[in-house]
Scaffold this motif. Structure first.
Motif, PDB file in Angstrom:
ATOM      1  N   SER A  90      -1.252   7.684  -5.329  1.00  0.00           N
ATOM      2  CA  SER A  90      -1.603   6.788  -4.302  1.00  0.00           C
ATOM      3  C   SER A  90      -2.094   5.566  -4.894  1.00  0.00           C
ATOM      4  O   SER A  90      -2.064   5.693  -6.170  1.00  0.00           O
ATOM      5  N   GLN A  91      -2.502   4.507  -4.053  1.00  0.00           N
ATOM      6  CA  GLN A  91      -2.568   3.188  -4.807  1.00  0.00           C
ATOM      7  C   GLN A  91      -3.966   2.628  -4.104  1.00  0.00           C
ATOM      8  O   GLN A  91      -4.241   3.111  -3.006  1.00  0.00           O
ATOM      9  N   VAL A  92      -4.764   1.970  -4.978  1.00  0.00           N
ATOM     10  CA  VAL A  92      -5.875   1.284  -4.435  1.00  0.00           C
ATOM     11  C   VAL A  92      -5.486   0.020  -3.748  1.00  0.00           C
ATOM     12  O   VAL A  92      -4.755  -0.693  -4.223  1.00  0.00           O
ATOM     13  N   VAL A  93      -6.086  -0.280  -2.653  1.00  0.00           N
ATOM     14  CA  VAL A  93      -5.956  -1.436  -1.984  1.00  0.00           C
ATOM     15  C   VAL A  93      -7.099  -2.045  -1.566  1.00  0.00           C
ATOM     16  O   VAL A  93      -8.159  -1.478  -1.066  1.00  0.00           O
ATOM     17  N   ALA A  94      -7.264  -3.247  -2.109  1.00  0.00           N
ATOM     18  CA  ALA A  94      -8.381  -4.159  -1.792  1.00  0.00           C
ATOM     19  C   ALA A  94      -8.511  -4.691  -0.465  1.00  0.00           C
ATOM     20  O   ALA A  94      -7.572  -4.869   0.187  1.00  0.00           O
ATOM     21  N   LEU A  95      -9.385  -4.622   0.400  1.00  0.00           N
ATOM     22  CA  LEU A  95      -9.459  -5.065   1.706  1.00  0.00           C
ATOM     23  C   LEU A  95     -10.947  -5.896   1.916  1.00  0.00           C
ATOM     24  O   LEU A  95     -11.977  -5.460   1.613  1.00  0.00           O
ATOM     25  N   ARG A  96     -10.830  -6.896   2.553  1.00  0.00           N
ATOM     26  CA  ARG A  96     -12.082  -7.695   2.907  1.00  0.00           C
ATOM     27  C   ARG A  96     -12.518  -7.335   4.206  1.00  0.00           C
ATOM     28  O   ARG A  96     -11.756  -7.403   5.288  1.00  0.00           O
TER      29      ARG A  96
END
Length: 87
Positions: free
Chosen positions: A48-54
């Motif tokens: 899995s990947q880490v996704v930055a979210l604002r």
């Protein structure tokens, strides 16, 4: 030692330092230490990947309130919302 030295907010005492020193002097079980996993466990067969979210503070607050109410993590609530939007 000053009163400001803490680990996760808990003050470090001279007794704790002495206990750590005693433990180090007796030696560590290297095989047992190597058995510990590295990082977080996987969620499935694929990486899995880490996704930055604002998000706004209000959005984060709503997610956190739902997570507490349902006994889930913030990530679980977000993943469920994504799943429902694609179903």
């Amino acid at each position: 030692m000053t009163e400001r030295e803490t680990i996760n907010g808990t003050p470090i005492t001279e007794e704790q330092i002495a206990a750590w020193a005693d433990e180090a002097e007796t030696g560590y079980d290297v095989a047992a230490m190597k058995k510990r996993g590295r990082g977080r466990p996987g969620r499935g067969a694929e990486p899995s990947q880490v996704v930055a979210l604002r998000l706004t503070l209000a959005e984060i607050s709503a997610i956190d309130e739902r997570a507490v109410r349902e006994g889930k993590s913030r990530s679980e609530v977000i993943r469920e919302a994504l799943h429902l939007s694609t179903a």
